[in-house]
Design a protein around this motif. Structure first.
Motif, PDB file in Angstrom:
ATOM      1  N   LEU A  91      53.269 -71.836  31.178  1.00 42.27           N
ATOM      2  CA  LEU A  91      52.552 -70.802  30.395  1.00 42.27           C
ATOM      3  C   LEU A  91      51.734 -69.898  31.786  1.00 42.27           C
ATOM      4  CD1 LEU A  91      50.588 -72.608  27.746  1.00 42.27           C
ATOM      5  CD2 LEU A  91      52.659 -71.372  27.454  1.00 42.27           C
ATOM      6  N   ILE A  92      52.306 -68.659  31.815  1.00 39.63           N
ATOM      7  CA  ILE A  92      51.838 -67.650  32.771  1.00 39.63           C
ATOM      8  C   ILE A  92      51.091 -66.429  31.970  1.00 39.63           C
ATOM      9  CG2 ILE A  92      52.569 -66.032  34.516  1.00 39.63           C
ATOM     10  CD1 ILE A  92      55.146 -67.508  34.493  1.00 39.63           C
ATOM     11  N   ARG A  93      49.961 -66.132  32.634  1.00 34.61           N
ATOM     12  CA  ARG A  93      48.918 -65.226  32.188  1.00 34.61           C
ATOM     13  C   ARG A  93      48.507 -64.521  33.399  1.00 34.61           C
ATOM     14  NH1 ARG A  93      47.710 -70.515  30.554  1.00 34.61           N
ATOM     15  NH2 ARG A  93      47.600 -70.696  28.062  1.00 34.61           N
ATOM     16  N   ASP A  94      49.334 -64.085  34.059  1.00 34.97           N
ATOM     17  CA  ASP A  94      49.174 -63.187  35.367  1.00 34.97           C
ATOM     18  C   ASP A  94      49.732 -61.907  34.922  1.00 34.97           C
ATOM     19  OD1 ASP A  94      48.785 -61.881  37.741  1.00 34.97           O
ATOM     20  OD2 ASP A  94      50.314 -63.430  38.808  1.00 34.97           O
ATOM     21  N   LYS A  95      49.148 -60.702  34.950  1.00 34.89           N
ATOM     22  CA  LYS A  95      49.613 -59.335  34.719  1.00 34.89           C
ATOM     23  C   LYS A  95      50.627 -58.916  35.624  1.00 34.89           C
ATOM     24  CE  LYS A  95      48.286 -54.861  33.198  1.00 34.89           C
ATOM     25  NZ  LYS A  95      49.338 -54.252  34.069  1.00 34.89           N
ATOM     26  N   ALA A  96      50.484 -59.508  36.943  1.00 32.49           N
ATOM     27  CA  ALA A  96      51.559 -59.120  37.912  1.00 32.49           C
ATOM     28  C   ALA A  96      52.878 -59.796  37.347  1.00 32.49           C
ATOM     29  CB  ALA A  96      51.316 -59.350  39.400  1.00 32.49           C
ATOM     30  N   GLU A  97      53.001 -60.910  36.828  1.00 32.09           N
ATOM     31  CA  GLU A  97      54.190 -61.602  36.432  1.00 32.09           C
ATOM     32  C   GLU A  97      54.707 -60.805  35.211  1.00 32.09           C
ATOM     33  OE1 GLU A  97      56.107 -64.239  37.868  1.00 32.09           O
ATOM     34  OE2 GLU A  97      54.919 -63.679  39.643  1.00 32.09           O
ATOM     35  N   PHE A  98      53.786 -60.551  34.305  1.00 32.00           N
ATOM     36  CA  PHE A  98      54.300 -59.867  33.127  1.00 32.00           C
ATOM     37  C   PHE A  98      54.995 -58.556  33.608  1.00 32.00           C
ATOM     38  CE2 PHE A  98      50.260 -60.899  30.191  1.00 32.00           C
ATOM     39  CZ  PHE A  98      50.580 -62.246  30.328  1.00 32.00           C
ATOM     40  N   ASP A  99      54.351 -57.810  34.537  1.00 31.46           N
ATOM     41  CA  ASP A  99      54.897 -56.395  34.931  1.00 31.46           C
ATOM     42  C   ASP A  99      56.372 -56.875  35.583  1.00 31.46           C
ATOM     43  OD1 ASP A  99      52.863 -55.064  34.214  1.00 31.46           O
ATOM     44  OD2 ASP A  99      51.784 -55.129  36.201  1.00 31.46           O
ATOM     45  N   LYS A 100      56.481 -57.809  36.017  1.00 32.91           N
ATOM     46  CA  LYS A 100      58.064 -58.318  36.826  1.00 32.91           C
ATOM     47  C   LYS A 100      58.850 -58.424  35.758  1.00 32.91           C
ATOM     48  CE  LYS A 100      56.315 -60.561  40.749  1.00 32.91           C
ATOM     49  NZ  LYS A 100      56.332 -61.897  41.634  1.00 32.91           N
ATOM     50  N   HIS A 101      58.607 -58.902  34.603  1.00 32.56           N
ATOM     51  CA  HIS A 101      59.530 -59.253  33.457  1.00 32.56           C
ATOM     52  C   HIS A 101      59.513 -58.389  32.276  1.00 32.56           C
ATOM     53  CE1 HIS A 101      60.692 -62.972  35.832  1.00 32.56           C
ATOM     54  NE2 HIS A 101      59.391 -63.058  35.977  1.00 32.56           N
ATOM     55  N   GLY A 107      57.825 -53.297  23.650  1.00 32.16           N
ATOM     56  CA  GLY A 107      56.798 -52.635  23.054  1.00 32.16           C
ATOM     57  C   GLY A 107      56.758 -52.542  21.495  1.00 32.16           C
ATOM     58  N   GLN A 108      57.820 -52.854  20.772  1.00 31.13           N
ATOM     59  CA  GLN A 108      58.020 -53.001  19.239  1.00 31.13           C
ATOM     60  C   GLN A 108      57.013 -54.409  19.073  1.00 31.13           C
ATOM     61  OE1 GLN A 108      61.886 -53.843  17.434  1.00 31.13           O
ATOM     62  NE2 GLN A 108      62.395 -54.410  19.726  1.00 31.13           N
ATOM     63  N   TRP A 109      57.011 -55.384  19.719  1.00 32.89           N
ATOM     64  CA  TRP A 109      56.100 -56.446  19.612  1.00 32.89           C
ATOM     65  C   TRP A 109      54.792 -56.608  20.232  1.00 32.89           C
ATOM     66  CZ3 TRP A 109      61.444 -57.309  20.594  1.00 32.89           C
ATOM     67  CH2 TRP A 109      62.310 -57.575  19.509  1.00 32.89           C
ATOM     68  N   PHE A 110      54.711 -55.921  21.253  1.00 38.01           N
ATOM     69  CA  PHE A 110      53.539 -55.660  22.211  1.00 38.01           C
ATOM     70  C   PHE A 110      53.009 -54.312  22.549  1.00 38.01           C
ATOM     71  CE2 PHE A 110      55.841 -59.459  23.125  1.00 38.01           C
ATOM     72  CZ  PHE A 110      55.162 -60.676  22.633  1.00 38.01           C
ATOM     73  N   ALA A 111      52.258 -53.903  21.480  1.00 37.54           N
ATOM     74  CA  ALA A 111      51.781 -52.338  21.282  1.00 37.54           C
ATOM     75  C   ALA A 111      51.264 -51.685  22.768  1.00 37.54           C
ATOM     76  CB  ALA A 111      51.336 -52.119  20.114  1.00 37.54           C
ATOM     77  N   GLN A 112      50.520 -52.878  23.348  1.00 30.93           N
ATOM     78  CA  GLN A 112      49.708 -52.099  24.486  1.00 30.93           C
ATOM     79  C   GLN A 112      50.464 -52.393  25.668  1.00 30.93           C
ATOM     80  OE1 GLN A 112      45.771 -53.124  23.982  1.00 30.93           O
ATOM     81  NE2 GLN A 112      45.525 -52.799  21.726  1.00 30.93           N
ATOM     82  N   GLY A 113      51.765 -52.957  25.850  1.00 34.08           N
ATOM     83  CA  GLY A 113      52.358 -53.286  26.861  1.00 34.08           C
ATOM     84  C   GLY A 113      51.979 -54.531  27.393  1.00 34.08           C
ATOM     85  N   THR A 114      51.998 -54.498  28.963  1.00 40.60           N
ATOM     86  CA  THR A 114      51.481 -55.618  29.489  1.00 40.60           C
ATOM     87  C   THR A 114      49.918 -55.859  29.451  1.00 40.60           C
ATOM     88  OG1 THR A 114      51.394 -54.323  31.511  1.00 40.60           O
ATOM     89  CG2 THR A 114      53.368 -55.674  31.292  1.00 40.60           C
ATOM     90  N   ASP A 115      49.154 -54.956  28.984  1.00 39.89           N
ATOM     91  CA  ASP A 115      47.788 -55.105  28.590  1.00 39.89           C
ATOM     92  C   ASP A 115      47.607 -55.687  27.152  1.00 39.89           C
ATOM     93  OD1 ASP A 115      46.861 -53.959  31.077  1.00 39.89           O
ATOM     94  OD2 ASP A 115      47.356 -52.062  30.134  1.00 39.89           O
ATOM     95  N   THR A 116      48.447 -55.934  26.463  1.00 39.19           N
ATOM     96  CA  THR A 116      48.533 -56.333  24.983  1.00 39.19           C
ATOM     97  C   THR A 116      47.511 -57.804  25.206  1.00 39.19           C
ATOM     98  OG1 THR A 116      50.708 -55.523  24.460  1.00 39.19           O
ATOM     99  CG2 THR A 116      49.729 -57.429  22.952  1.00 39.19           C
TER     100      THR A 116
END
Length: 142
Positions: A91-101, A107-116
């Motif tokens: 389980l990864i909770r690092d925003k930098a990793e979110f941005d890579k993938h 956005g249809q499932w995570f409306a606030q992007g990587t800040d959801t």
């Protein structure tokens, strides 16, 4: 006619998997039963032994992985291609990793992007992969 299992390397397995997006992610529930659900790797299909999936922290799958990180992925592709991947989920909770993938379609499932709020990234690190295609069968082990 019996199929013969060919040993394959990670590069060849990646070629088989390059167009596969939707997988059934199988986890072990608290009661020991297997639980499966469809997941998209969001076209992040350059398989290098790891697969990535966004989800919510509060989901059953995250609870199940926290209790037992052993998982399996099952894919079905064109031309009678079937692939299973066995591995350990992290389980990864690092925003930098979110941005890579991240891809915009998420956005249809995570409306606030990587800040959801409550979003987490699952990384499945493969230990074993197997494919079947017609009479051909191949296997890779880490």
């Amino acid at each position: 006619m019996q199929m013969h299992i060919q040993k394959t390397d990670l590069k060849d397995m990646a070629k088989k998997m390059c167009n596969l997006d939707i997988a059934s992610l199988v986890t072990v529930a608290e009661d020991g039963l297997l639980a499966a659900r469809p997941m998209s790797n969001n076209a992040d299909v350059d398989f290098d032994g790891k697969s990535y999936y966004f989800t919510y922290e509060a989901s059953d799958k995250v609870k199940q992985i926290s209790g037992n990180p052993e998982v399996q992925l099952a894919f079905e592709g064109d031309d009678k291609l079937y692939v299973t991947v066995t591995g350990r989920a992290e389980l990864i909770r690092d925003k930098a990793e979110f941005d890579k993938h991240w891809v915009p379609e998420l956005g249809q499932w995570f409306a606030q992007g990587t800040d959801t709020p409550g979003m987490v990234l699952l990384c499945v690190k493969a230990t074993h992969a197997k494919y079947w295609q017609d009479m051909e069968m191949g296997e890779w082990r880490a």
